[in-house]
Write an enzyme that holds these catalytic residues in place. Structure first.
Site, PDB file in Angstrom:
ATOM      1  N   SER A 152      -9.609  -1.247   7.093  1.00  0.00           N
ATOM      2  CA  SER A 152      -9.071  -1.050   5.739  1.00  0.00           C
ATOM      3  C   SER A 152      -8.315  -2.228   5.146  1.00  0.00           C
ATOM      4  O   SER A 152      -7.963  -2.181   3.968  1.00  0.00           O
ATOM      5  CB  SER A 152      -8.169   0.178   5.699  1.00  0.00           C
ATOM      6  OG  SER A 152      -8.960   1.332   5.609  1.00  0.00           O
ATOM      7  N   SER A 211      -9.609   1.140   2.889  1.00  0.00           N
ATOM      8  CA  SER A 211      -8.799   1.985   2.038  1.00  0.00           C
ATOM      9  C   SER A 211      -7.710   1.253   1.264  1.00  0.00           C
ATOM     10  O   SER A 211      -7.172   1.795   0.309  1.00  0.00           O
ATOM     11  CB  SER A 211      -8.144   3.081   2.879  1.00  0.00           C
ATOM     12  OG  SER A 211      -7.264   2.510   3.839  1.00  0.00           O
ATOM     13  N   LYS A 216       0.854  -1.184   0.000  1.00  0.00           N
ATOM     14  CA  LYS A 216       0.000   0.000   0.000  1.00  0.00           C
ATOM     15  C   LYS A 216       0.894   1.240   0.000  1.00  0.00           C
ATOM     16  O   LYS A 216       1.922   1.265   0.706  1.00  0.00           O
ATOM     17  CB  LYS A 216      -0.872  -0.044   1.270  1.00  0.00           C
ATOM     18  CG  LYS A 216      -1.950   1.018   1.370  1.00  0.00           C
ATOM     19  CD  LYS A 216      -2.756   0.788   2.658  1.00  0.00           C
ATOM     20  CE  LYS A 216      -3.945   1.720   2.802  1.00  0.00           C
ATOM     21  NZ  LYS A 216      -4.734   1.426   4.028  1.00  0.00           N
TER      22      LYS A 216
HETATM   23  N1  GLN Z   1     -13.021   3.235   6.412  1.00  0.00           N
HETATM   24  C1  GLN Z   1     -12.459   3.676   7.663  1.00  0.00           C
HETATM   25  C2  GLN Z   1     -12.142   5.147   7.567  1.00  0.00           C
HETATM   26  O1  GLN Z   1     -12.468   5.720   6.585  1.00  0.00           O
HETATM   27  C3  GLN Z   1     -11.235   2.873   7.992  1.00  0.00           C
HETATM   28  C4  GLN Z   1     -10.015   3.314   7.279  1.00  0.00           C
HETATM   29  C5  GLN Z   1      -8.802   2.495   7.617  1.00  0.00           C
HETATM   30  O2  GLN Z   1      -8.882   1.440   8.251  1.00  0.00           O
HETATM   31  N2  GLN Z   1      -7.662   3.035   7.228  1.00  0.00           N
HETATM   32  O3  GLN Z   1     -11.599   5.741   8.445  1.00  0.00           O
END
Ligand code: GLN
Length: 491
Positions: free
Chosen positions: A178, A154, A79
């Site tokens: 994410s 994400s 990532k």
């Molecule tokens: N979808 C969650 C957020 O928008 C989790 C994001 C993540 O785990 N980086 O914060």
């Protein structure tokens, strides 16, 4: 069978025994990326030359008779919020569009030491804020099962790259789902380890008390190897757990006979019929394998989401203060420093990041701190205590992973709250610092993969993987990757 099709363990064994070279494996990975990237957009950077040099060096190591490492010749994607020395690390943000880190993240150092070949940096929601990869400043990733759908987020680029068979192993970060949510939506295995098990040194911070790095793979056994390679104490991360690393591979055959399993019913009623049915069927499968399964109500977990959406933005507003145009990243000039700061941040951050910074700054401001941030921290404690009580009665917990199958691009971009709800079943594990895995378990009503979540107490990765391995055996193979764009099965 292709070399990539052998998975992490199979590739490492083939390279180690000289049955295949790391260069041959890499060539397959680069060819798959070349073929599919135009449709999927999983990558920001493909480091073909560097990867070829690394693969060649590894082949020489094998030829010299040296130990090539646990992940010998395994192509890996990262990532793009993990620092890679000499290779741009964007976090999918305009503000870091051209930023080249002067150091490697600890996970990158460990992966290279384990013989993995880093092939590229994957797309994400800007600074890991989002659940669909649509918040990337450089365009979304598409779900290989149906390119009109999101891969989740994400870490959507990493999940889709593994699902499409571009790489057998990729890493993401999980602050509030994410890794697990995109794993569920793409039909791959995704693990969020115990907080402190994997070093965060060189992971660009989003919410430091929640962030953890973990692997995406096609199988549970490969996941265990992918975690083992990066886990373990790192003095460069003050929150790193100081205890020797464990190997999980030997546990996978142990089964779940006699384990006490709780199905979290509070989550089952929050999700679509297909996702609820998958979780119930998973609990039954564990029961059939000899576990003692019961339904359990842990109502506190439903307060996790609102607490998360105060705590995560609060920490983000502090962490992102460093992008001020002074030391690194984008700078948009102005008549004085304050104007330069404001213009830089206005131009460099996308809409969702600006929203989080504003919410977080508000929650931390004098006069509101106790009502918002303090209250959210108290709720966090309630969630931690509720899990502690549940783990007196159960060894592991099972729950749905996501409220629905993969949604369409654009479907949830108009209303941020719709997007936030994607992680309702995921965030409690982050608040508690506990490990959890998403295992592909079913095809839903829309014909797309549905993951099931196994949760375990801190450092319970061994138990978690044992249950995950049983679920993998019980799941229909059609529910997991790899797939070509359009959902066509790959050989
Ligand atoms: N979808 C969650 C957020 O928008 C989790 C994001 C993540 O785990 N980086 O914060």
């Amino acid at each position: 069978m292709t070399l990539l099709g052998r998975g992490v363990a199979g590739i490492a064994a083939a390279v180690r025994s000289k049955e295949a070279s790391a260069r041959e494996v890499l060539a397959e990975s680069l060819a798959a990326i070349e073929q599919l990237e135009g449709e999927l957009h999983c990558f920001h950077t493909v480091m073909a030359e560097r990867a070829e040099a690394a693969a060649a060096a590894l082949d020489e190591k094998v030829a010299r008779g040296e130990d090539p490492g646990l992940l010998a010749g395994v192509p890996v994607a990262l990532k793009d919020n993990m620092c890679t020395k000499g290779t741009v690390t964007t976090c999918s943000s305009r503000i870091l569009e051209n930023w080249v880190p002067p150091y490697d993240a600890t996970v990158v150092t460990r992966l290279r030491a384990a013989g993995a070949v880093v092939v590229g940096k994957t797309n994400l929601d800007e600074f890991a804020m989002g659940s669909s990869t649509e918040n990337s400043a450089f365009g979304p990733t598409r779900n290989p099962w149906d390119t009109a759908r999101v891969p989740g987020g994400s870490s959507g680029g990493s999940a889709a790259a593994v699902a499409a068979g571009m790489v057998p192993l990729a890493y993401g970060s999980d602050t509030g789902g994410s890794i697990r949510q995109p794993a569920s939506l793409c039909g791959v295995v995704g693990v969020k380890p115990t907080y402190g098990l994997v070093s965060r040194y060189g992971l660009v911070a989003f919410a430091s008390s929640l962030d953890q790095i973990g692997p995406f793979t096609l199988s549970v056994a490969d996941s265990a190897l992918g975690l083992e390679a990066v886990a373990g104490h790192d003095p460069a991360d003050s929150t790193s757990i100081d205890r020797p690393a464990t190997s999980y591979a030997g546990l996978l055959e142990e089964g779940v006979e006699g384990l006490r399993v709780g199905l979290i019913e509070d989550f089952v009623s929050e999700v679509s019929p297909s996702c609820a049915e998958a979780a119930r069927a998973a609990a039954e499968a564990l029961g059939a394998a000899g576990a003692k399964v019961e339904e359990v109500s842990i109502p506190e977990v439903l307060h996790g989401l609102p607490a998360y959406y105060v705590i995560a933005p609060a920490e983000a507003s502090s962490n992102l203060a460093r992008y001020d145009g002074v030391r690194y990243g984008l700078r948009v000039g102005g008549p004085d420093v304050a104007a330069m700061n404001a213009r830089t941040r206005g131009a460099g951050f996308g809409k969702e990041v600006r929203r989080r910074v504003m919410v977080g700054t508000y929650a931390l401001s004098a006069g509101y701190y106790d009502a918002y941030y303090g209250q959210a921290q108290r709720v966090r404690t309630l969630v931690v205590e509720a899990f502690a009580r549940a783990y007196e009665r159960f060894d592991v917990l099972v729950a749905p992973m996501t409220p629905s199958e993969a949604f369409r691009l654009g479907e949830k971009t108009a209303n941020p709250l719709d997007m936030y709800v994607s992680d309702v079943c995921a965030v409690p594990s982050n608040l508690a610092g506990h490990p959890a895995v998403s295992v592909p378990f079913a095809l839903g009503a829309e014909g797309l993969p549905v993951g099931v979540q196994v949760l375990a107490p801190a450092l319970g990765e061994g138990l978690m993987y044992r249950a995950a391995a049983v679920l993998e055996q019980a799941a229909p193979p059609a529910a997991r990757g790899p797939v070509r764009p359009g959902g066509e099965r790959r050989a």
